[in-house]
Design a protein around this motif. Structure first.
Motif, PDB file in Angstrom:
ATOM      1  N   ASP A 257      43.802 122.165 -22.121  1.00  0.00           N
ATOM      2  CA  ASP A 257      44.102 121.043 -21.313  1.00  0.00           C
ATOM      3  C   ASP A 257      44.079 121.693 -19.926  1.00  0.00           C
ATOM      4  N   LEU A 260      40.268 121.997 -19.228  1.00  0.00           N
ATOM      5  CA  LEU A 260      39.791 120.518 -18.684  1.00  0.00           C
ATOM      6  C   LEU A 260      40.177 120.161 -17.388  1.00  0.00           C
ATOM      7  N   VAL A 302      45.721 108.974 -31.641  1.00  0.00           N
ATOM      8  CA  VAL A 302      44.500 108.722 -31.269  1.00  0.00           C
ATOM      9  C   VAL A 302      44.210 109.400 -29.635  1.00  0.00           C
ATOM     10  N   LEU A 304      44.080 112.395 -28.503  1.00  0.00           N
ATOM     11  CA  LEU A 304      42.663 113.299 -28.735  1.00  0.00           C
ATOM     12  C   LEU A 304      41.563 112.538 -28.447  1.00  0.00           C
ATOM     13  N   LEU A 305      41.178 111.464 -29.119  1.00  0.00           N
ATOM     14  CA  LEU A 305      40.028 110.747 -29.423  1.00  0.00           C
ATOM     15  C   LEU A 305      39.806 110.024 -27.902  1.00  0.00           C
ATOM     16  N   LYS A 307      40.947 110.950 -25.119  1.00  0.00           N
ATOM     17  CA  LYS A 307      40.577 112.528 -24.241  1.00  0.00           C
ATOM     18  C   LYS A 307      39.443 112.770 -24.346  1.00  0.00           C
ATOM     19  N   ALA A 308      38.601 112.745 -25.565  1.00  0.00           N
ATOM     20  CA  ALA A 308      37.235 113.171 -25.666  1.00  0.00           C
ATOM     21  C   ALA A 308      36.345 112.001 -25.021  1.00  0.00           C
ATOM     22  N   VAL A 311      36.585 112.846 -21.046  1.00  0.00           N
ATOM     23  CA  VAL A 311      35.660 113.887 -21.103  1.00  0.00           C
ATOM     24  C   VAL A 311      34.468 113.756 -21.019  1.00  0.00           C
ATOM     25  N   VAL A 312      34.028 112.970 -22.078  1.00  0.00           N
ATOM     26  CA  VAL A 312      32.258 112.933 -22.360  1.00  0.00           C
ATOM     27  C   VAL A 312      32.011 112.034 -21.034  1.00  0.00           C
TER      28      VAL A 312
ATOM     29  N   MET C 128      24.169 116.614 -25.431  1.00  0.00           N
ATOM     30  CA  MET C 128      24.905 116.777 -24.211  1.00  0.00           C
ATOM     31  C   MET C 128      24.546 117.960 -23.345  1.00  0.00           C
ATOM     32  N   ILE C 138      32.662 123.089 -22.243  1.00  0.00           N
ATOM     33  CA  ILE C 138      33.090 121.672 -22.412  1.00  0.00           C
ATOM     34  C   ILE C 138      32.721 120.738 -23.008  1.00  0.00           C
ATOM     35  N   LEU C 141      34.306 121.388 -26.481  1.00  0.00           N
ATOM     36  CA  LEU C 141      35.727 121.132 -26.412  1.00  0.00           C
ATOM     37  C   LEU C 141      36.029 119.687 -26.646  1.00  0.00           C
ATOM     38  N   ALA C 142      35.285 118.827 -26.039  1.00  0.00           N
ATOM     39  CA  ALA C 142      35.080 117.409 -26.349  1.00  0.00           C
ATOM     40  C   ALA C 142      34.866 117.160 -27.556  1.00  0.00           C
ATOM     41  N   PHE C 145      37.985 117.649 -29.524  1.00  0.00           N
ATOM     42  CA  PHE C 145      39.079 116.639 -29.601  1.00  0.00           C
ATOM     43  C   PHE C 145      38.470 115.464 -30.236  1.00  0.00           C
ATOM     44  N   LEU C 146      37.295 115.093 -30.175  1.00  0.00           N
ATOM     45  CA  LEU C 146      36.824 113.833 -30.942  1.00  0.00           C
ATOM     46  C   LEU C 146      36.993 114.285 -32.348  1.00  0.00           C
ATOM     47  N   GLY C 149      40.707 114.285 -33.264  1.00  0.00           N
ATOM     48  CA  GLY C 149      41.378 112.878 -32.981  1.00  0.00           C
ATOM     49  C   GLY C 149      40.862 112.018 -34.212  1.00  0.00           C
ATOM     50  N   VAL C 153      43.024 109.676 -36.913  1.00  0.00           N
ATOM     51  CA  VAL C 153      42.901 108.253 -37.116  1.00  0.00           C
ATOM     52  C   VAL C 153      42.621 107.987 -38.566  1.00  0.00           C
TER      53      VAL C 153
END
Ligand SMILES: Nc1ncnc2c1ncn2[C@@H]1O[C@H](COP(=O)(O)OP(=O)(O)O)[C@@H](O)[C@H]1O
Ligand SMILES: [Mg+2]
Lengths: 337, 508, 335
Positions: A257, A260, A302, A304-305, A307-308, A311-312, C128, C138, C141-142, C145-146, C149, C153
């Motif tokens: 984090d 980031l 969710v 994390l999702l 956050k992703a 970030v993107v 990307m 980065i 890292l995304a 997270f994805l 995440g 879910v």
């Protein structure tokens, strides 16, 4: 208008504002500030207070990243700092003694400085790549934290220690004051002395900096020490919040984090130019994100999702190639290798 | 193919970089079976034109036709596919791969998708043999000297079944016999009908090999000439052009007054100073107000000498004295304490911090010497920077601009300003005029004269011998990482004699 | 004329052809191999039963998935990049596999879906990184997270796997002589061999080294740098998917907390194996040795028996430190 959009903090700020406004939509009194018992309360204060540890870790990380490095060990340092402080305090005859608590805090921060010195030594003197050098402490550090607490979760009952995370000073929560003070100190030291410029020079072009006579070794060590001390303070806050030390879970993944936050704030992982204001915005943005997920009622899994996605989006809108594509200019020469 | 049909036509090419127009309306025609020289001073835009041709850069204006068809290459890969084979100026190879791979990568011989290593080695050996080079092609490229790497780059270009062969300063590190060998191969290719575009800053080589030439100056086309119809003098005039006047006062001053120089105790003197693998032990003395030129091919050890004198590399043999007293440099800081300054050859990688502003870059060395805790007061910074921006005519004159947005010449001036504010006794200038426009070049040459007149010692390194001779009191000649001769710059000395000294290893 | 000191022998005529540095590219791998033998020796001397070959085989059995993931990571690191998403993609794969099997999908469909999903995530990150110039750290890292995440879910709990095919594969023991390995080990070794072959004998493999050595030069040499970079992240994603499948055999469950921190193990294995993080130099064999080192440390600590879990972490850190410093010392003269 375009100059505003081009400003490197525009997108992070825009994102932060839209998140806050979005919150207002779901919680109409989101911006409300309440004064209770002469203390400020409110969602915004909560974000800042809960975000203080992340902000501090990111603050130190900014300096390390400016040198072109990275510090993966901050999470472990957070755990060690809290562990040592709690271990010391739990050994006090009177846990409420301010002197004893101060001593414990000082000892913890001193140990953190030592750990920073170790990282700085490996990177600056031995010349190990930062990611690997700090990986060592990242792994071993968790063990050290548990060693200090003997594998237990140490609970303390110390009002002065508790105050670090939950107290108020002049009606403002203490963590916010501590974070603000450290941000101010770092800002002054980097921008009022030549430290910041030399750091940016080393991170921007290490070879050229050496040929300009800069002794980068010292600067790098200072950056890692500062980073570890910031993480140490964050660790005290984290453990003070719950009045206990958990060597295993305290500060888990906070390094990601923090990195980031720094990157969102416009500091490149390649080193060079850094922005403390950007890091502050980045850290608050990430914390707001967590809060938003909570207030909107999205299940916490969710986060994390979410956050992703953020970030993107932030990375893409800030990528020169992306901008070029949508402003119909020639793609930047550097954009394609 | 008939003589009248050009295989390649570039028309009205324009290309700008931040802060500089590198090319402006440049035309170029290449005919099959000719060697065509692309001429121009440093910074005229030759390499940029070549990179535009191969798609390494995208041009802003103009069009390119190859074999009658309009082309726009997205990258070097496509250019190669279309039959344009290129050796770029900076040796662009992968030092971590073997010699054989560097010659052939991208078109390695395969069978069922499997690289045939033995066939690859054999083919690489054959190609290198055409250049009379016999080395272990299995060794890593990075372990070889610059000269060998340059030959490998040439061998790589020769392998392609090309219509157009582009060679950007392929001879900068080659000695006379290696150049001969290259020319023999080039003549063979020419007879096969291949069009060759050739860049060099050695005028003799142009007259030996080229049929025609195109001259550029400051990014503009001067004209297209037949070599036979243009004398060397006219060529130089075409390359330098109107700015000739700018160089005139330096030209006219008959040689630097060697006699007028009082050579007392040298400011810096090296005594059999050396570093294994970098430079053989050498002795060299530099006096107050003296300009010492270093002449030699690329990779001959010029930069290595500069780095030893500046403490950037540590010597493992010999001794260094400053003002007569022995010193041992532990790094650039030590050299700086003895008021030695060094402008490195590669501005981008070794000189400037491109992220930082003009002001920060100028103040950097002074600040480094003071340490981070004692910042140069902002008022003093602004005053110093303003003074040097004005004195050196740095443009645009905005000290808060990132230095990356400046043109090559102005970047070089920023670097000079960085060291001038530290008031050095010895200034080491490594290729200070490379890749900058002609106007800036004249200004820098004039500055060198002024500085040495003011008592500063200067070590001047340049691949352009004319320039070295124009400025130096004394010329040290290098070959194969040894200092082979030291020549007083008196009336008898000219580029031919220096070249001879390089070629013969000092025996002349 | 200069009089030169003649202490140094005059350069031979072929001076311009001489090599300034001896060939040393195998040094880091060799150093790791020597250190590993040393460690193994220490184990054999100090602990009874350590010399049993099955001990080494067990390391492979317990780390087959890590090996596969680390091989993918090797491709990425060879180009000078990094992939932080691997652990999360592994976890996501176990999750998806478990979910699909729970819903009665046949294994013959689940397997390709799992691999395809991993590759797709890798491809996305590669695009990307290449087309939008996002730093690999980065972008991946995304991706991390994805993937994590998505795990949560799907479910925050562990999903058990009781598909008969999966159970059979995970229980299978391939005996030879007095020893056995699992099917996962075979798969992992196949991946290692294929990767080693690709890197050494195909144009793509050599492009990977070229891009890692100097991307700018590689482009000017006419190599398709973009394609190569996108491809290595796709390969890493594919390996993570396969690693996830192997982990689902090993664990017989899908869980979002599986493989946490695995990206660091993979990076550590690759680096210990002598591959430079800056790219352009290293071998798959080194990565195998790197995984062996991590496994050996675990084994030694298990044999020691009386160490608490925190000492394990401290020792792993310590070993890592010793390895990296020793390697630096051994390869010091490399420039
Ligand atoms: N990548 C670049 N970025 C910015 N400026 C450049 C770049 N490449 C060349 N230039 C500038 O373009 C001009 C022409 O350079 P170049 O083509 O290298 O000249 P030449 O090869 O004739 O010496 C110079 O002023 C140089 O500073
Ligand atoms: Mg050029």
């Amino acid at each position: 208008m375009t100059t505003v959009v081009r400003h490197r903090l525009f997108w992070p700020l825009a994102m932060l504002v839209s998140l806050l406004v979005g919150n207002l939509f779901f919680t109409p009194d989101f911006f409300a500030v309440e004064v209770r018992d002469g203390h400020f309360y409110g969602a915004l204060f909560d974000i800042l207070r809960q975000g203080a540890p992340l902000l501090l870790v990111a603050l130190g990380m900014t300096l390390v990243i400016a040198t072109g490095g990275i510090d993966l060990s901050v999470g472990a340092v957070v755990a060690i700092s809290g562990a040592l402080a709690c271990q010391q305090i739990s050994g006090l005859g009177d846990q409420g003694a301010v002197g004893g608590v101060l001593f414990a805090v000082a000892l913890a921060l001193l140990l953190c400085a030592g750990l920073g010195l170790w990282n700085g030594f490996l990177v600056g003197v031995v010349g190990i790549q930062p990611i690997i050098a700090t990986l060592i402490l990242m792994i071993a550090g968790r063990g050290v934290a548990q060693l200090i607490t003997d594998g237990q979760i140490i609970n303390v009952n110390s009002p002065p220690y508790k105050a670090i995370a939950t107290g108020f000073l002049l009606a403002v929560p203490v963590p916010i004051i501590i974070a603000a003070a450290l941000v101010a100190i770092v800002a002054v030291v980097t921008r009022r002395t030549a430290f910041g410029m030399l750091l940016e020079s080393v991170g921007g072009n290490a070879g050229a900096s050496r040929l300009a006579g800069i002794r980068s070794r010292r600067l790098i060590i200072i950056a890692y020490v500062a980073c570890a001390v910031c993480a140490g303070v964050a660790g005290l806050m984290v453990s003070s919040t719950v009045s206990s030390a958990d060597g295993n879970n305290a500060g888990l993944l906070i390094e990601l984090d923090a990195i980031l936050a720094v990157v969102i704030g416009g500091t490149s992982l390649l080193g060079g130019r850094f922005s403390i204001a950007g890091t502050v915005i980045g850290a608050i943005l990430i914390k707001t994100l967590d809060t938003t997920v909570y207030t909107i009622g999205i299940p916490p899994e969710v986060t994390l999702l979410f956050k992703a996605v953020v970030v993107v989006i932030l990375c893409l809108v800030q990528a020169p190639a992306f901008r070029a594509r949508f402003t119909r200019r020639q793609p930047a020469e550097v954009a394609r290798a | 193919m008939s003589e009248t049909e050009p295989v390649l036509v570039m028309r009205g090419i324009g290309k700008r970089f931040p802060g500089v127009v590198a090319l402006d309306g440049v035309d170029l025609r290449l005919f099959p079976g000719e060697v065509h020289a692309l001429m121009g001073e440093n910074g005229a835009g030759k390499s940029t034109l070549i990179k535009v041709l191969t798609g390494a850069y995208h041009h802003d204006q103009g069009d390119i036709t190859l074999g009658g068809e309009q082309v726009a290459f997205a990258g070097p890969h496509q250019a190669q596919q279309a039959g344009i084979s290129t050796v770029y100026q900076e040796i662009n190879l992968c030092p971590n791969l073997s010699v054989a791979e560097n010659v052939l990568i991208g078109r390695s011989p395969t069978r069922f998708g499997r690289i045939r290593w033995s066939a690859m080695r054999r083919r690489a050996e054959d190609l290198l043999a055409r250049l009379h080079l016999s080395i272990d092609v299995g060794s890593d490229l990075g372990t070889h000297s610059i000269a060998v790497q340059q030959m490998v780059a040439i061998a790589r270009a020769l392998d392609v079944d090309a219509k157009v062969l582009v060679l950007d300063e392929p001879t900068s590190s080659l000695d006379a016999s290696e150049v001969d060998q290259l020319f023999r191969v080039m003549r063979g290719l020419k007879d096969e009908g291949i069009a060759i575009l050739f860049v060099t800053h050695f005028l003799d080589q142009v007259y030996e090999i080229a049929d025609r030439m195109t001259v550029l100056r400051n990014g503009r086309l001067v004209g297209e000439f037949r070599t036979a119809e243009l004398s060397q003098l006219d060529l130089v005039a075409a390359m330098i052009g109107k700015e000739l006047a700018a160089l005139e006062d330096i030209e006219e001053a008959p040689r630097r007054e060697v006699a007028a120089l009082e050579r007392g105790t040298p400011i810096v003197s090296a005594e059999t100073l050396g570093r294994t693998g970098a430079i053989a032990p050498f002795s060299l003395a530099i006096h107050k107000g003296e300009v010492v030129g270093l002449a030699g091919l690329l990779g001959s050890g010029r930069t290595e000498i500069a780095r030893l004198l500046f403490g950037a590399d540590r010597a493992d043999q010999g001794r260094l004295r400053v003002d007569g007293a022995p010193v041992a440099f532990r790094g650039p800081q030590s050299a700086m304490r003895h008021r030695i300054a060094y402008c490195p050859e590669n501005r981008r990688t070794d000189g400037l911090v491109e992220d930082l502003t003009v002001r920060e870059n100028i103040i950097l060395a002074m600040q480094a010497a003071r340490g981070w805790a004692r910042p140069v007061p902002r008022g003093r910074q602004d005053e110093l920077v303003a003074r040097y921006v004005k004195a050196l005519d740095i443009r645009p004159a905005d000290p808060e601009l990132p230095v990356r947005n400046l043109s090559g010449g102005n970047q070089q001036k920023v670097l000079l300003a960085r060291w001038l504010i530290t008031e050095p006794k010895l200034m080491i200038l490594d290729e200070p005029t490379r890749g900058i426009d002609v106007g800036a070049k004249a200004e820098i040459q004039r500055l060198v004269v002024e500085l040495s007149d003011g008592g500063m010692a200067v070590l001047f390194i340049s691949a352009e011998l004319e320039e070295v001779l124009r400025l130096s009191h004394k010329v040290a000649v290098l070959r194969d990482r040894r200092l082979v001769a030291e020549l007083e710059n008196t009336d008898g000395l000219d580029t031919d004699r220096v070249m001879a000294a390089i070629a013969s290893g000092g025996a002349a | 004329m200069m009089d030169l000191d003649t202490k140094v022998a005059p350069a031979p005529v072929t001076a311009r052809v001489r090599r300034f540095v001896p060939r040393q590219k195998y040094l880091p791998v060799t150093a790791t191999a020597v250190l590993i033998s040393l460690m193994y020796g220490i184990g054999v001397v100090n602990y009874t039963g350590f010399s049993d070959t099955q001990i080494v085989l067990n390391i492979f059995i317990d780390n087959a998935f890590l090996l596969v993931v680390a091989v993918g990571m090797t491709f990425v690191i060879l180009t000078g990049g990094i992939d932080l998403s691997v652990g999360a993609v592994v976890a996501l794969t176990t999750m998806v596999v478990a979910l699909l099997l729970e819903n009665g999908w046949p294994p013959a469909v689940v397997l390709p879906v799992a691999l395809l999903m991993g590759s797709t995530i890798g491809l996305g990150m590669g695009l990307m990184i290449h087309y939008f110039d996002v730093q690999p750290f980065i972008a991946t890292l995304a991706g991390m997270f994805l993937a994590r995440g998505l795990c949560y879910v799907i479910s925050t709990d562990s999903i058990p796997i009781d598909d008969p095919f999966w159970v059979r594969v995970s229980n299978a023991q391939l005996w030879f002589g007095g020893w056995f390995i699992s099917i996962s080990v075979l798969v992992a070794l196949a991946v290692v061999l294929i990767a080693a072959y690709v890197l050494a004998y195909t144009t793509f493999g050599r492009d990977v080294y070229a891009v890692g050595g100097d991307p700018q030069s590689a482009r000017l040499m006419g190599l398709r740098v973009g394609r190569t970079r996108v491809a290595v992240y796709t390969i890493s994603g594919l390996c993570s998917g396969l690693g996830g499948v192997l982990l689902s055999f090993y664990m017989s469950s899908g869980y979002g907390l599986h493989a946490s921190g695995m990206e660091l193990d993979a990076i550590a294995a690759v680096v210990i194996g002598g591959t430079l993080l800056t790219g352009g130099s290293g071998y798959v064999l080194g990565t195998v040795l790197g995984v062996l080192v991590l496994g050996l440390i675990q084994t030694i600590i298990t044999f020691q028996g009386n160490l608490s879990s925190w000492w394990t972490k401290i020792f792993i850190g310590l070993f890592l430190f010793v390895f990296i410093v020793l390697q630096r010392v051994v390869t010091r003269r490399r420039r």
